[in-house]
Motif scaffolding. Sequence first.
Motif, PDB file in Angstrom:
ATOM      1  N   GLY A   1      28.911-110.520  53.609  1.00  0.00           N
ATOM      2  CA  GLY A   1      28.359-109.217  53.957  1.00  0.00           C
ATOM      3  C   GLY A   1      29.416-108.231  54.405  1.00  0.00           C
TER       4      GLY A   1
ATOM      5  N   LEU B   1      29.230-104.554  53.905  1.00  0.00           N
ATOM      6  CA  LEU B   1      28.217-103.816  54.659  1.00  0.00           C
ATOM      7  C   LEU B   1      28.792-103.419  56.006  1.00  0.00           C
TER       8      LEU B   1
ATOM      9  N   MET C   1      28.664-102.548  47.246  1.00  0.00           N
ATOM     10  CA  MET C   1      27.795-102.449  48.424  1.00  0.00           C
ATOM     11  C   MET C   1      28.284-101.338  49.347  1.00  0.00           C
TER      12      MET C   1
ATOM     13  N   TYR D   1      18.848-104.065  46.599  1.00  0.00           N
ATOM     14  CA  TYR D   1      20.008-104.759  46.031  1.00  0.00           C
ATOM     15  C   TYR D   1      19.567-105.974  45.222  1.00  0.00           C
TER      16      TYR D   1
END
Lengths: 347, 347
Positions: free
Chosen positions: B275, B278, B252, B267
């Motif tokens: 997360g 990110l 990611m 994705y």
Amino acid sequence: MRATTIHAPFDMRVEDVPDPVVQDPTDVVVRVLRACVCGSDLWAYRGESARQPGQRIGHEFLGIVEAAGSEVTGFTAGDLVVAPFVWSDGTCDYCAEGLQTSCPRGGFWGSVGSDGGQGEAVRVPFADGTLVKLPADAASDDRLLTALLALSDVMGTGHHAALGAGVRAGSTVAVVGDGAVGLCGVLAAKRLGAERIIALGRHTARTDIARRFGATDVVAERGEAAEAAVRELTGGQGAHAVIEAVGTEQSMRTAVAISRDGGSIGYVGVPHGSGTGLDLSVMFDRNIALRGGVAPVRAYIPELLPDVLDGTIDPSPVFDLTVGLEGVPGGYKAMDERTALKVLVKP
Amino acid sequence: MRATTIHAPFDMRVEDVPDPVVQDPTDVVVRVLRACVCGSDLWAYRGESARQPGQRIGHEFLGIVEAAGSEVTGFTAGDLVVAPFVWSDGTCDYCAEGLQTSCPRGGFWGSVGSDGGQGEAVRVPFADGTLVKLPADAASDDRLLTALLALSDVMGTGHHAALGAGVRAGSTVAVVGDGAVGLCGVLAAKRLGAERIIALGRHTARTDIARRFGATDVVAERGEAAEAAVRELTGGQGAHAVIEAVGTEQSMRTAVAISRDGGSIGYVGVPHGSGTGLDLSVMFDRNIALRGGVAPVRAYIPELLPDVLDGTIDPSPVFDLTVGLEGVPGGYKAMDERTALKVLVKP
């Protein structure tokens, strides 16, 4: 001239600074008629975003062109103009695509070495790429001038959030955040044809504006109670379009929780904290999209301007306190203490 | 009948289990002609996703309808059908919108109490909502049957990723992940008109397939070197459309880093970890969107099927090892050790 400077957290001053002049042939100098204080300015005020002592501040203004460089073709002295919250060259790939916030030669008002909006005048780089002309007669209409000032940031940012959330005719929209941007998100969603707009907020002064802007429902609860309330209002499914206008982990968590499967979160709250408010597994299982970011307001002004001029949208109610330039430090204090929603500055 | 079961990490068995029968009037029973092992099955195999001892497994299959319940209108015994990787009722709001993965009555093959695809036969709930009929003569075309099997998951998932990434005619696309889904993402991007497709991968056997599927460039580097290579290939800007087909924090992070400002990450790699891969601040500043999730493959089969039938797209090369049902445990081992890309099962 006089301009606002920030010296340390909670230490805002209004000081004598050099008068701005045309330095590059693409510059203009704008005499500020209206400026304001942004919720994101409070991050600097509170010391959560670093600033150099004496740095200028303020990124929202409109005013009168006072002088223009030799290569400026779109503006002459006397023009009434509004500035988006970043400048941009108007000629690069990104500017051509309407993503002026990514212009390699762009920058933010109040960054080191540049003027801020909260002062008597501003040197504007790349004026042809940056500024948008307003009708001259607007200068004599106090209410209209205030509404037009919202195009420099909050109205365009609310519009960006609504686009990111995928608002369209008939949408059910939920808005997380009852600040000026969240409220402008309500107005933008209404303008795009949303059928139902659920505003989350506890302050009735603010949610009253939300209702005036088109909110059909107000959820005053917080956290899990708010999530449950939105689900109940939406037949258990959540909102297809969610506007996230805060930027904290908690607000992002709420945004995910109140999204309908297959929906989209339009996020414009400047993120504080990492992506840990995002549960990617939940977003994955439910096909929830995340779209947004710093709003390319310059791209939206031409679209929104006619609607502000003819009164179709009027964001001016987000300004609830007016100060002169010397009153700017008090304006910060009022916004920080939430006694003011958004402070209008008349230098 | 014989079917694959999982008893503990790395303990796959092929055992005698009860023959499936029509239980509800909306069921059919399908005799499996082709099944396969998915990269996401490996999470269970490795113990990273919990399973009950003896649980069935496999969520991709096609076969012949053997028996149909009294309320099934779309299928009769003898029909050749393909199943998407979830069943769905075909009548709810979400099914009507093409988001069958959110069907409240839907479920995953191999979940507790249901049959898995890696067996001789499968009881299919809500057959009319779930299955798609294939031309009968495809059953005698080995290569075509294999290509059609990809519609049960990887081809539709690659298509979902390409849509999430916003691929359109002329796009520059980057694909993170050289597994079967990433490769199908290349194929989907090519089908949608991408002009340039950059495949990230180190295994030449896989990147050779990527080139065959339409990749114009291959980046064999990893981490920051891969990011630099993609930037160099894209004039410093990155790819407007990024397909993320791995699901780890590192992948990611790479996807964000190689996105062009204003771009989108589609994705479809099942997220493992939160997360934290990110960086929301980066995504915010650069207006990078994140769209995707579990692919509603059922919605895509009708669109992709004609292109598979006429050879416009042929995903069959992603299968590089064929086993019989008794060979399934060895197939898992081969995929886990990356000696096989994707294992085809002929029960």
